[in-house]
Write an enzyme that holds these catalytic residues in place. Structure first.
Site, mmCIF file in Angstrom:
data_model
loop_
_atom_site.group_PDB
_atom_site.id
_atom_site.type_symbol
_atom_site.label_atom_id
_atom_site.label_comp_id
_atom_site.label_asym_id
_atom_site.label_seq_id
_atom_site.Cartn_x
_atom_site.Cartn_y
_atom_site.Cartn_z
ATOM 1 N N LYS A 176 22.632 -6.948 -19.059
ATOM 2 C CA LYS A 176 22.552 -5.487 -19.135
ATOM 3 C C LYS A 176 23.498 -4.823 -18.153
ATOM 4 O O LYS A 176 24.071 -3.778 -18.444
ATOM 5 C CB LYS A 176 21.111 -5.034 -18.853
ATOM 6 C CG LYS A 176 20.223 -5.161 -20.068
ATOM 7 C CD LYS A 176 18.819 -4.734 -19.748
ATOM 8 C CE LYS A 176 18.118 -5.797 -18.935
ATOM 9 N NZ LYS A 176 16.722 -5.462 -18.646
ATOM 10 N N GLU A 227 12.833 -5.049 -18.099
ATOM 11 C CA GLU A 227 13.056 -4.047 -17.063
ATOM 12 C C GLU A 227 13.763 -2.895 -17.769
ATOM 13 O O GLU A 227 14.784 -3.122 -18.423
ATOM 14 C CB GLU A 227 13.946 -4.652 -15.976
ATOM 15 C CG GLU A 227 14.012 -3.816 -14.735
ATOM 16 C CD GLU A 227 14.926 -4.428 -13.683
ATOM 17 O OE1 GLU A 227 15.455 -3.655 -12.881
ATOM 18 O OE2 GLU A 227 15.117 -5.658 -13.668
ATOM 19 N N ARG A 255 18.050 -19.381 -21.339
ATOM 20 C CA ARG A 255 18.655 -18.125 -21.797
ATOM 21 C C ARG A 255 19.546 -18.422 -22.973
ATOM 22 O O ARG A 255 20.192 -19.463 -23.017
ATOM 23 C CB ARG A 255 19.573 -17.570 -20.706
ATOM 24 C CG ARG A 255 18.942 -16.772 -19.669
ATOM 25 C CD ARG A 255 20.024 -16.278 -18.723
ATOM 26 N NE ARG A 255 20.238 -14.862 -18.929
ATOM 27 C CZ ARG A 255 19.420 -13.931 -18.479
ATOM 28 N NH1 ARG A 255 18.344 -14.248 -17.809
ATOM 29 N NH2 ARG A 255 19.667 -12.651 -18.703
HETATM 30 P P1 ATP Z 1 19.801 -8.994 -18.074
HETATM 31 O O1 ATP Z 1 20.487 -10.005 -17.238
HETATM 32 O O2 ATP Z 1 20.469 -8.729 -19.361
HETATM 33 O O3 ATP Z 1 19.462 -7.752 -17.327
HETATM 34 P P2 ATP Z 1 17.142 -9.709 -17.665
HETATM 35 O O4 ATP Z 1 16.553 -11.057 -17.749
HETATM 36 O O5 ATP Z 1 17.281 -9.120 -16.317
HETATM 37 O O6 ATP Z 1 18.468 -9.691 -18.470
HETATM 38 P P3 ATP Z 1 14.824 -8.329 -18.503
HETATM 39 O O7 ATP Z 1 14.691 -6.946 -18.959
HETATM 40 O O8 ATP Z 1 14.253 -8.700 -17.198
HETATM 41 O O9 ATP Z 1 16.368 -8.684 -18.534
HETATM 42 O O10 ATP Z 1 14.344 -9.330 -19.630
HETATM 43 C C1 ATP Z 1 13.136 -9.222 -20.369
HETATM 44 C C2 ATP Z 1 12.799 -10.590 -20.882
HETATM 45 O O11 ATP Z 1 13.837 -11.068 -21.734
HETATM 46 C C3 ATP Z 1 12.657 -11.582 -19.757
HETATM 47 O O12 ATP Z 1 11.506 -12.358 -19.993
HETATM 48 C C4 ATP Z 1 13.908 -12.396 -19.832
HETATM 49 O O13 ATP Z 1 13.671 -13.696 -19.382
HETATM 50 C C5 ATP Z 1 14.258 -12.341 -21.318
HETATM 51 N N1 ATP Z 1 15.701 -12.485 -21.510
HETATM 52 C C6 ATP Z 1 16.679 -11.722 -20.978
HETATM 53 N N2 ATP Z 1 17.886 -12.161 -21.331
HETATM 54 C C7 ATP Z 1 17.698 -13.250 -22.129
HETATM 55 C C8 ATP Z 1 18.558 -14.158 -22.812
HETATM 56 N N3 ATP Z 1 19.880 -14.052 -22.744
HETATM 57 N N4 ATP Z 1 17.985 -15.149 -23.530
HETATM 58 C C9 ATP Z 1 16.653 -15.258 -23.603
HETATM 59 N N5 ATP Z 1 15.791 -14.446 -22.979
HETATM 60 C C10 ATP Z 1 16.287 -13.447 -22.250
HETATM 61 MG MG MG Z 2 15.692 -8.703 -15.036
#
Ligand code: ATP
Ligand code: MG
Length: 556
Positions: free
Chosen positions: A272, A38, A262
């Site tokens: 983020k 995102e 994660r």
């Molecule tokens: P955040 O909580 O940091 O915003 P998010 O999952 O909302 O993380 P996205 O931009 O949606 O962030 O993530 C893109 C991809 O990266 C998704 O497939 C998500 O599952 C993966 N991802 C995000 N954070 C992690 C993590 N800590 N470990 C492994 N994969 C991750």
């Molecule tokens: Mg997300």
């Protein structure tokens, strides 16, 4: 070559096993994965795991990986983030097949919604979000049907169109899937598919005022792109049922969702939203502050793509969440930089040494290897003169038995130069040592030593008249507790107030040729990368990591 072979020997992780089995069963001839950020922040070390997994799969098996921006939430997204994400993925060493945006599917998703309405599988609900929550039930009690659930298809179609046309204010209506308000899985209790949001979108502008929810965009985007293996993190396990339901009801390409744990790193946060707070409230100097666990922060700190990929490889793909020690990340960058970084001598905490039997005004060149791990990098010249700096900690007035550095009457070798012996030292009124007087031993120069003298200690040093001042930024952990997010109160209460220390170091002249971002081993001091704040007047270096794990040694 050797590393390639090693990788092939390594056993497959559980997702790779699934993919291999699918290919062997002839279910697919090639696989398609996607990395779906995102664009609401910069990528962090957790994302690096997801990148290595998704792109890694299609390096190992036939197929390709798309980069898909999951940009269905208009208010938090920005093109600055889009650019940084692309830059970071490329820097990590991966290239996507197609650059795609979920927002490009808004028209298709709208048609899918109409299809569900026509099939009697979706309805417009006039309830507020609070009213919807009240009827949702609990994990142990069923929910209750909304009074709007029984609307006719025609009424739903008309209302949904009015929603799209902007006839209703934000939050006044939603489109919901008609599934089962008593479903065991709370997410299946008539989940919201569309909400009204009169907001400008970074790509579609003001075209839309209704936006699909994550669950009504993600799986459908996968399906439109014929993604075979859609990999996400464990919190989406309960969403899988809805993912499958929507795909099945629409009769579109059956993508499948797989989940892995994660990856969380200790002494930092990997969210983020939280990282954005650190940036906005100026606890750090931007997303690429070298203390940040973002890919751009790690890069500025001096981490290499190889070290981050190695880290992701070592932690592997897990089914259960756990906390990973940042010490492992540091280990990986030490391993990599030990092979690559050129060696330079920089004194961080200077003490002046006068070589009293060395002539004044004379400069003698010494030759020092650029990197003993890589002889192809050759030697460099290091000027030696009557006055040099050594580290304060390398001299002791009354040394302990195991102290092999400089002390009254003792000898040490100056790296790539002479053996010196300490004759005398000066103190100021506070008892602090200000100057050490030594004599050098003739015929003891490194490589030409005919003295037969055996000394235990070798010190790095810098010639005073040739020394170049360097701003050196020393970093410590950003947080003083392992898991700031799980502590009581606000995570920001646990910020380490001493995470940055700025000092002036004294470098040998060869450091002047450093390129931006280039990493060096400052002998005995650690790995340091040239910071973009450097200019023709000022050299700035970030300490990436110390040579050894001081943290572990301190008994922490
Ligand atoms: P955040 O909580 O940091 O915003 P998010 O999952 O909302 O993380 P996205 O931009 O949606 O962030 O993530 C893109 C991809 O990266 C998704 O497939 C998500 O599952 C993966 N991802 C995000 N954070 C992690 C993590 N800590 N470990 C492994 N994969 C991750
Ligand atoms: Mg997300």
């Amino acid at each position: 070559m050797i590393t390639e072979e090693k990788k092939e020997e390594k056993s497959l992780n559980f997702i790779e096993e699934i993919v291999e089995a699918d290919l062997q069963a002839g279910k697919y001839t090639q696989i398609i994965t996607r990395f779906p950020p995102e664009p609401n922040g910069y990528l962090h070390i957790g994302h690096a795991s997801s990148i290595c997994l998704n792109f890694g799969l299609t390096k190992k098996f036939p197929g390709y990986t798309n980069l898909r921006f999951d940009d269905t939430n208009p208010v938090t997204e920005d093109t600055e983030y889009v650019e940084s994400i692309k830059n970071d993925i490329r820097w990590m060493g991966f290239e996507w097949e197609n650059e795609l945006y979920a927002s490009d599917y808004f028209d298709t998703l709208y048609q899918y919604a109409i299809e569900l309405i026509n099939k009697g599988l979706a309805y417009v609900d006039d309830s507020t979000s609070e009213e919807i929550a009240l009827l949702k039930g609990t994990p142990t009690e069923p929910g209750k049907d909304s009074i709007y659930r029984s609307r006719s298809v025609d009424e739903n179609l008309a209302l949904f169109e009015k929603m799209k046309n902007g006839d209703f204010p934000d939050g006044s209506r939603t489109l919901r899937a008609k599934i089962d308000m008593a479903h065991m899985n709370m997410l299946m209790r008539d989940p919201i598919l569309y909400r009204i949001k009169h907001a400008h979108h970074h790509r579609t502008g003001n075209k839309w005022c209704i936006y699909p929810m994550y669950d009504f965009a993600h799986g459908q985007s996968d399906s439109i792109e014929t993604v075979t293996h859609s990999i996400c993190t464990l919190e989406f396990v309960p969403h899988r049922e809805l993912y499958d339901w929507i795909i099945e009801k629409l009769g579109i390409y059956p993508s499948h969702q797989y989940e892995f744990a994660r990856r969380n790193l200790n002494y930092t946060v990997t969210s983020k939203r939280k990282l954005l707070q650190l940036v906005q409230e100026k606890h750090v100097n931007g997303w690429d502050d070298p203390r940040m666990p973002t890919i751009s922060g790690l890069r500025r700190r001096g981490y290499t793509p190889e070290s981050i990929r190695d880290f992701c490889d070592r932690i592997g793909v897990a089914r259960r969440e756990n906390m990973i020690d940042v010490g492992l990340l540091e280990f990986c960058v030490r391993e990599d930089l030990n092979k690559k970084a050129l060696r330079r001598m920089v004194v961080l905490d200077p003490l002046k040494v006068i070589i009293t039997n060395f002539p004044e005004g004379v400069t003698e060149m010494c030759h020092s290897e650029n990197n003993p791990e890589d002889v192809a990098t050759g030697n460099r010249e290091v000027p030696f003169s009557r006055e040099i700096y050594i580290e304060k900690e390398d001299f002791m007035e009354t040394p302990s038995k195991k102290y092999f550095r400089l002390a009254p009457g003792k000898m040490v070798r100056l790296k790539s130069a002479y053996i010196i012996q300490c004759d005398n030292f000066l103190k100021d009124e506070n008892g602090e040592i200000t100057e050490v007087h030594c004599s050098y031993i003739e015929n003891s120069k490194s490589g030409h030593d005919t003295t037969g003298i055996n000394v235990k200690g070798t010190l790095h040093w810098v010639s005073v008249p040739h020394a170049q001042e360097v701003e050196v930024r020393l970093y410590d952990r950003l947080f003083s507790v392992e898991d700031p997010s799980s502590e009581e109160g606000d995570f920001k209460d646990y910020i380490n107030p001493n995470s940055l220390e700025i000092i002036t170091g004294y470098a040998e002249p060869a450091l002047n040729e450093a390129k931006e971002g280039e990493s060096f081993q400052f002998l005995r001091k650690g790995y340091f990368a040239k910071d973009p704040d450097s200019n023709t007047e000022k050299l700035v270096f970030n300490r990436t990591v110390t040579l050894r794990d001081n943290w572990a040694k301190a008994g922490n």
